[in-house]
Design an enzyme around this catalytic site. Sequence first.
Site, PDB file in Angstrom:
ATOM      1  N   LYS A   1      -2.654  -3.138   7.407  1.00 34.28           N
ATOM      2  CA  LYS A   1      -2.943  -2.727   6.036  1.00 34.28           C
ATOM      3  C   LYS A   1      -2.362  -3.752   5.068  1.00 34.28           C
ATOM      4  O   LYS A   1      -1.183  -4.096   5.158  1.00 34.28           O
ATOM      5  CB  LYS A   1      -2.333  -1.346   5.781  1.00 34.28           C
TER       6      LYS A   1
ATOM      7  N   HIS B   1      -2.458  -3.455   1.630  1.00 37.58           N
ATOM      8  CA  HIS B   1      -2.189  -2.906   0.307  1.00 37.58           C
ATOM      9  C   HIS B   1      -1.262  -1.704   0.459  1.00 37.58           C
ATOM     10  O   HIS B   1      -0.958  -1.264   1.569  1.00 37.58           O
ATOM     11  CB  HIS B   1      -3.490  -2.492  -0.382  1.00 37.58           C
TER      12      HIS B   1
END
Length: 219
Positions: free
Chosen positions: A102, A104
């Site tokens: 991921k 963000h």
Amino acid sequence: MGYKQEFIRFLAECGVLKFGMFQLKSGRIAPYFLNAGEYKTGAQIKRLGEFYADCMQENKVEAETLFGPAYKGVPLALSAAVALYEKYGKDVNFCFDRKEVKDHGEGGMFVGKQPQSGEKIVIIEDVMTSGKALKEVLPKLRGAANVNITGMIITVDRMEKALGSEKSAVQQAYEEEGVKVYSIVTIQDIIQALQEGVIEGKEHIPAINKYLAEYGAKY
């Protein structure tokens, strides 16, 4: 009835354990098959977690965190963590990986407890056929921190040779990666349960024994 026999009956009742003729990913034609996709209710996943906890307790497998490889291992690790607390009063962390990192928000590879050096981690998986899943997650875990993999828990040890080897995937995991694999039951436990009438299907025993004579690993 011990938890191993209870688990075999549970596998049959859930439709996970099937007998007949099945072509495996390896190309082998096996007289039995284990389909974890048949677990589909809250009651089933709760009970399954208890069997994982029973196996850990019996084998004295120490854990600070249960790790479930995405995706199938995620609900297994969660249910096992809950069962360890409810049944044995052991409150452990849980963690699972993302297929893609991921980029963000909080970011990262892992969801739940982040691996730390020295942490005792137990991997929770369904079955182990080739050992591919273990080979995929070990670099992630060991790359994040110098963790202590104290074991891997699976449901059934098929006790058969991995492709291109005389060893089973379970045996290879220990010899090549240093990870001890514990199974709730083995195919020999299932054969015994058939013989004793714990579950129906005694007529399939000769076919299973013939299959193991050809593909079984020496234990």
